[in-house]
Design an enzyme around this catalytic site. Structure first.
Site, short mmCIF file in Angstrom:
data_model
loop_
_atom_site.label_atom_id
_atom_site.label_comp_id
_atom_site.label_asym_id
_atom_site.label_seq_id
_atom_site.Cartn_x
_atom_site.Cartn_y
_atom_site.Cartn_z
N ARG A 75 50.47 39.06 53.94
CA ARG A 75 49.45 38.03 53.64
C ARG A 75 50.12 36.70 53.28
O ARG A 75 49.63 35.63 53.64
CB ARG A 75 48.53 38.49 52.50
CG ARG A 75 47.52 39.53 52.98
CD ARG A 75 46.51 39.84 51.91
NE ARG A 75 45.71 38.70 51.53
CZ ARG A 75 45.14 38.55 50.33
NH1 ARG A 75 45.29 39.46 49.40
NH2 ARG A 75 44.42 37.49 50.05
N GLN A 110 38.68 30.48 44.04
CA GLN A 110 38.97 31.91 43.86
C GLN A 110 40.07 32.33 44.82
O GLN A 110 40.52 33.46 44.79
CB GLN A 110 37.71 32.72 44.17
CG GLN A 110 36.56 32.42 43.22
CD GLN A 110 35.25 32.96 43.77
OE1 GLN A 110 34.93 34.12 43.62
NE2 GLN A 110 34.50 32.10 44.44
N HIS A 128 41.96 33.21 40.49
CA HIS A 128 42.49 34.54 40.81
C HIS A 128 43.99 34.53 41.11
O HIS A 128 44.50 35.45 41.73
CB HIS A 128 41.71 35.15 41.99
CG HIS A 128 40.27 35.41 41.65
ND1 HIS A 128 39.29 35.60 42.59
CD2 HIS A 128 39.65 35.52 40.45
CE1 HIS A 128 38.12 35.80 41.98
NE2 HIS A 128 38.32 35.74 40.68
N CYS A 158 62.73 43.30 38.07
CA CYS A 158 62.92 42.19 37.12
C CYS A 158 64.29 42.30 36.47
O CYS A 158 64.65 43.36 35.94
CB CYS A 158 61.82 42.27 36.05
SG CYS A 158 62.02 41.12 34.70
N CYS A 161 63.74 42.88 32.35
CA CYS A 161 63.26 44.12 31.71
C CYS A 161 63.27 45.32 32.65
O CYS A 161 62.94 46.43 32.24
CB CYS A 161 61.86 43.90 31.14
SG CYS A 161 60.57 43.96 32.41
N THR A 199 31.60 31.05 49.22
CA THR A 199 31.76 32.25 48.38
C THR A 199 30.50 33.08 48.41
O THR A 199 29.39 32.55 48.49
CB THR A 199 32.17 31.90 46.93
OG1 THR A 199 32.27 33.11 46.17
CG2 THR A 199 31.19 30.96 46.24
#
Ligand code: OAD
Length: 257
Positions: A75, A110, A128, A158, A161, A199
């Site tokens: 995407r 959004q 979002h 990461c 962490c 929307t």
């Protein structure tokens, strides 16, 4: 264009011309003409082809991080290849006109793509999140995507962490970023015209914004080829695609000046 649509366009342009504080709220429909699929259209909607709980939830990510990662990398590639369409460009021009007149215009989206920014809008609130941004799923630290991450089968880890990296988008069951939503609520409460584009108005809390605007006396204009929940309450409904309607709306607005 039928005379009745032209009449509604003139009405909408007249309301925009007299508005002091304009806010736009956009959804997936604004990017449809840039080739980015919407979520709920019957033929090509992402959520009619894929299970959102598999691809856009913590549970889905825990079950199959590789599937989720590959889907978002595809995407992301699609978004990067896409170009702003005439609808995006018209909203950027509207921002310029609004700023000249009253110094402000906010755009709440959004959408997780960056087509509004690439079209030229400066004040964009992403309710979002953004597919171009990545962060740790555990400590939330931002992560700069590397070229090889895009080809990888699994999400990177990461360095701080050891958590897994994910797109900085809001998944099902997750809260919106509070500061962003608070700002969206505030600009909508203060606006005198809300232009809603593309929307379905079924995903909350974004879907409550037109009701907040109207409750505070703002004029709500809905641009969508189909009638929907927002069309039911809108003061003016412009039925057509964003790429066709918004440039015409702008032409009408410019001819009222
Ligand atoms: P939807 O897919 O639910 O709705 C898209 C809307 O755009 C529909 O009302 C269509 O009629 C309209 N539309 C289609 N083509 C259009 C065009 N060319 N011009 C104008 N309108 C057009 O998308 P959203 O309402 O944006 O959330 O969905 C809201 C949220 O649901 C998304 O942000 C996403 C999804 O789950 C998250 O990912 C958190």
């Amino acid at each position: 264009m039928s005379p009745s649509i032209q009449h509604v366009l003139q009405q909408a342009a007249a309301r925009i011309a007299t508005a002091e504080r304009i806010v736009c709220l956009t959804g997936a429909g604004i990017s449809a003409e840039s080739g980015i699929a919407t979520f709920r259209s019957a033929q090509s909607g992402l959520w009619t082809k894929y299970d959102p709980m598999q691809l856009a939830s913590q549970e889905g990510f825990a079950r199959n991080p590789s599937l989720v990662w590959r889907w978002y990398m595809q995407r992301l590639h699609q978004v990067e290849e896409a170009r702003p369409n005439p609808g995006h460009l018209a909203l950027a021009r509207l921002e310029t006109l609004a700023i000249q007149k009253s110094g402000q215009m906010s755009l709440i989206t959004q959408n997780v793509d960056d087509l509004h920014e690439r079209a030229g809008n400066h004040h964009v609130l992403h309710l979002h999140g953004q597919i171009t941004h990545y962060r740790c799923n555990d400590c939330r630290r931002y992560y700069l995507l590397r070229l090889d991450d895009r080809q990888a089968e699994d999400p990177p880890w990461c360095a701080t962490c050891g958590g897994q990296i994910r797109p900085d988008v809001v998944w099902f069951g997750e809260m919106l970023l509070e500061a962003v939503y608070r700002q969206a609520q505030q600009v909508v409460q203060e606006c005198d015209l809300l232009l809603v584009v593309g929307t379905s108005g079924v995903v909350y809390p974004a879907a409550e914004l037109p009701y907040i605007a109207q409750g505070n006396g703002a004029c709500v204009i809905d641009v969508n080829p189909q009638d929907n929940a927002i069309g039911q309450i809108a003061d003016i409904a412009l039925r057509g695609t964003a790429g066709v309607i918004l440039p015409k709306l702008l032409d009408n607005l410019l001819s009222t000046r």
